[in-house]
Design a protein around this motif. Structure first.
Motif, PDB file in Angstrom:
ATOM      1  N   SER A  61      -6.571  47.832  72.378  1.00  0.00           N
ATOM      2  CA  SER A  61      -7.671  48.788  72.530  1.00  0.00           C
ATOM      3  C   SER A  61      -8.145  48.845  73.975  1.00  0.00           C
ATOM      4  N   LEU A  62      -8.277  47.679  74.597  1.00  0.00           N
ATOM      5  CA  LEU A  62      -8.736  47.626  75.977  1.00  0.00           C
ATOM      6  C   LEU A  62      -7.778  48.375  76.901  1.00  0.00           C
ATOM      7  N   LEU A  63      -6.496  48.217  76.665  1.00  0.00           N
ATOM      8  CA  LEU A  63      -5.499  48.919  77.480  1.00  0.00           C
ATOM      9  C   LEU A  63      -5.600  50.432  77.279  1.00  0.00           C
ATOM     10  N   LEU A  64      -5.787  50.861  76.040  1.00  0.00           N
ATOM     11  CA  LEU A  64      -5.892  52.297  75.752  1.00  0.00           C
ATOM     12  C   LEU A  64      -7.149  52.890  76.377  1.00  0.00           C
ATOM     13  N   ILE A  65      -8.252  52.176  76.294  1.00  0.00           N
ATOM     14  CA  ILE A  65      -9.522  52.675  76.827  1.00  0.00           C
ATOM     15  C   ILE A  65      -9.476  52.747  78.351  1.00  0.00           C
ATOM     16  N   ALA A  66      -8.779  51.801  78.968  1.00  0.00           N
ATOM     17  CA  ALA A  66      -8.729  51.748  80.429  1.00  0.00           C
ATOM     18  C   ALA A  66      -7.895  52.864  81.040  1.00  0.00           C
ATOM     19  N   VAL A  67      -7.049  53.513  80.231  1.00  0.00           N
ATOM     20  CA  VAL A  67      -6.230  54.615  80.734  1.00  0.00           C
ATOM     21  C   VAL A  67      -7.082  55.881  80.811  1.00  0.00           C
ATOM     22  N   PRO A  68      -7.203  56.511  81.977  1.00  0.00           N
ATOM     23  CA  PRO A  68      -8.026  57.726  82.097  1.00  0.00           C
ATOM     24  C   PRO A  68      -7.563  58.839  81.171  1.00  0.00           C
ATOM     25  N   GLY A  69      -8.528  59.535  80.607  1.00  0.00           N
ATOM     26  CA  GLY A  69      -8.230  60.654  79.728  1.00  0.00           C
ATOM     27  C   GLY A  69      -9.487  61.483  79.522  1.00  0.00           C
ATOM     28  N   ALA A  70      -9.569  62.150  78.379  1.00  0.00           N
ATOM     29  CA  ALA A  70     -10.708  63.020  78.091  1.00  0.00           C
ATOM     30  C   ALA A  70     -12.016  62.233  78.049  1.00  0.00           C
ATOM     31  N   ASP A  71     -11.987  61.020  77.486  1.00  0.00           N
ATOM     32  CA  ASP A  71     -13.205  60.202  77.423  1.00  0.00           C
ATOM     33  C   ASP A  71     -13.704  59.855  78.821  1.00  0.00           C
ATOM     34  N   TRP A  72     -12.781  59.501  79.701  1.00  0.00           N
ATOM     35  CA  TRP A  72     -13.142  59.213  81.092  1.00  0.00           C
ATOM     36  C   TRP A  72     -13.809  60.427  81.733  1.00  0.00           C
ATOM     37  N   ALA A  73     -13.139  61.572  81.622  1.00  0.00           N
ATOM     38  CA  ALA A  73     -13.648  62.784  82.261  1.00  0.00           C
ATOM     39  C   ALA A  73     -15.040  63.128  81.739  1.00  0.00           C
ATOM     40  N   PHE A  74     -15.230  62.997  80.435  1.00  0.00           N
ATOM     41  CA  PHE A  74     -16.531  63.301  79.837  1.00  0.00           C
ATOM     42  C   PHE A  74     -17.591  62.321  80.332  1.00  0.00           C
ATOM     43  N   THR A  75     -17.253  61.036  80.377  1.00  0.00           N
ATOM     44  CA  THR A  75     -18.210  60.030  80.829  1.00  0.00           C
ATOM     45  C   THR A  75     -18.601  60.239  82.288  1.00  0.00           C
ATOM     46  N   LEU A  76     -17.637  60.575  83.127  1.00  0.00           N
ATOM     47  CA  LEU A  76     -17.932  60.805  84.543  1.00  0.00           C
ATOM     48  C   LEU A  76     -18.888  61.990  84.717  1.00  0.00           C
ATOM     49  N   SER A  77     -18.613  63.072  84.007  1.00  0.00           N
ATOM     50  CA  SER A  77     -19.449  64.261  84.171  1.00  0.00           C
ATOM     51  C   SER A  77     -20.864  64.032  83.646  1.00  0.00           C
ATOM     52  N   THR A  78     -20.989  63.379  82.485  1.00  0.00           N
ATOM     53  CA  THR A  78     -22.320  63.156  81.913  1.00  0.00           C
ATOM     54  C   THR A  78     -23.063  62.040  82.655  1.00  0.00           C
ATOM     55  N   GLY A  79     -22.316  61.088  83.231  1.00  0.00           N
ATOM     56  CA  GLY A  79     -22.954  60.039  84.005  1.00  0.00           C
ATOM     57  C   GLY A  79     -23.736  60.605  85.169  1.00  0.00           C
ATOM     58  N   LEU A  80     -23.207  61.652  85.771  1.00  0.00           N
ATOM     59  CA  LEU A  80     -23.885  62.287  86.894  1.00  0.00           C
ATOM     60  C   LEU A  80     -25.041  63.164  86.445  1.00  0.00           C
ATOM     61  N   ARG A  81     -25.107  63.484  85.180  1.00  0.00           N
ATOM     62  CA  ARG A  81     -26.170  64.324  84.655  1.00  0.00           C
ATOM     63  C   ARG A  81     -27.275  63.505  83.997  1.00  0.00           C
ATOM     64  N   GLY A  82     -27.160  62.185  84.071  1.00  0.00           N
ATOM     65  CA  GLY A  82     -28.203  61.331  83.525  1.00  0.00           C
ATOM     66  C   GLY A  82     -28.111  61.107  82.038  1.00  0.00           C
ATOM     67  N   GLY A  83     -26.955  61.369  81.435  1.00  0.00           N
ATOM     68  CA  GLY A  83     -26.834  61.222  79.987  1.00  0.00           C
ATOM     69  C   GLY A  83     -25.817  60.190  79.566  1.00  0.00           C
ATOM     70  N   VAL A  84     -25.778  59.050  80.244  1.00  0.00           N
ATOM     71  CA  VAL A  84     -24.758  58.040  79.960  1.00  0.00           C
ATOM     72  C   VAL A  84     -24.889  57.504  78.529  1.00  0.00           C
TER      73      VAL A  84
END
Length: 202
Positions: free
Chosen positions: A13-36
């Motif tokens: 699971s850790l290996l799968l989560i660490a690979v960038p994908g849609a979840d990464w992109a979503f987290t990065l965009s919302t992190g900058l919008r204050g909605g982590v």
């Protein structure tokens, strides 16, 4: 249930989560919008729904049904394209006080990003059963549910750190923040298009 099986699946699971994908992109965009926090809560809720579906046996039925899988792929791909395009079009970080519904909307988008991703469903269908033991005293649905817990916990911890780090590093740099947000939106759009093309084209 053997602790070794849970630990082994957690490692995968850790290996799968660490690979960038849609979840990464979503987290990065919302992190900058204050909605982590609502974003990560949405992602984890989506994966909880996928785990429940797989544990109930529905995941295997979907994976074995070409029409159901095609429908899920189209919905998931179009959702990622829509969300990526809107993120790309509105790259400016939003203040966390922009509205009472912001957190709820971010949460729902997170559920959609993880819960409507057919690739995520297929990963769970393909991986989870390999770490179960039919001879175990625990029933199979219970084993599948327990195996899903480390994935969700790791997902929550990893993306909370990623989103917080993104906001801390880029929030004082508006130009860089807009660029990263646009890139994350483009990544989600590209992933959604790839989902559609990969499944629908011969």
């Amino acid at each position: 249930m053997a602790a070794g099986s849970v630990l082994a699946f957690w490692t995968v699971s850790l290996l799968l989560i660490a690979v960038p994908g849609a979840d990464w992109a979503f987290t990065l965009s919302t992190g900058l919008r204050g909605g982590v926090v609502p974003a990560v809560a949405g992602l984890v809720t989506g994966y909880a729904a996928v785990t429940a579906i797989v544990a109930a046996g529905v995941g295997a039925l979907v994976a074995d049904s070409p029409s159901a899988l095609t429908g899920l792929t189209v919905v998931g791909g179009l959702y990622l394209i829509w969300h990526g395009a809107t993120t790309f079009a509105r790259p400016a970080p939003l203040d966390v006080r922009t509205g009472a519904g912001t957190d709820w909307n971010t949460f729902l988008r997170g559920v959609g990003v993880s819960g409507l991703n057919p690739k995520g469903l297929l990963i769970f269908v393909a991986l989870l059963p390999q770490f179960t033991d039919p001879r175990d005293a625990w029933p199979l649905p219970a084993q599948l549910a327990v195996l899903g817990l480390p994935f969700m916990a790791t997902c929550a911890a990893f993306y909370l750190c990623l989103g917080t780090l993104t906001r801390t590093v880029l929030d004082p740099r508006p130009a860089a923040a807009r660029t990263v947000t646009r890139l994350s939106g483009a990544a989600m759009t590209a992933l959604g298009a790839w989902l559609l093309l990969d499944h629908l084209l011969p």
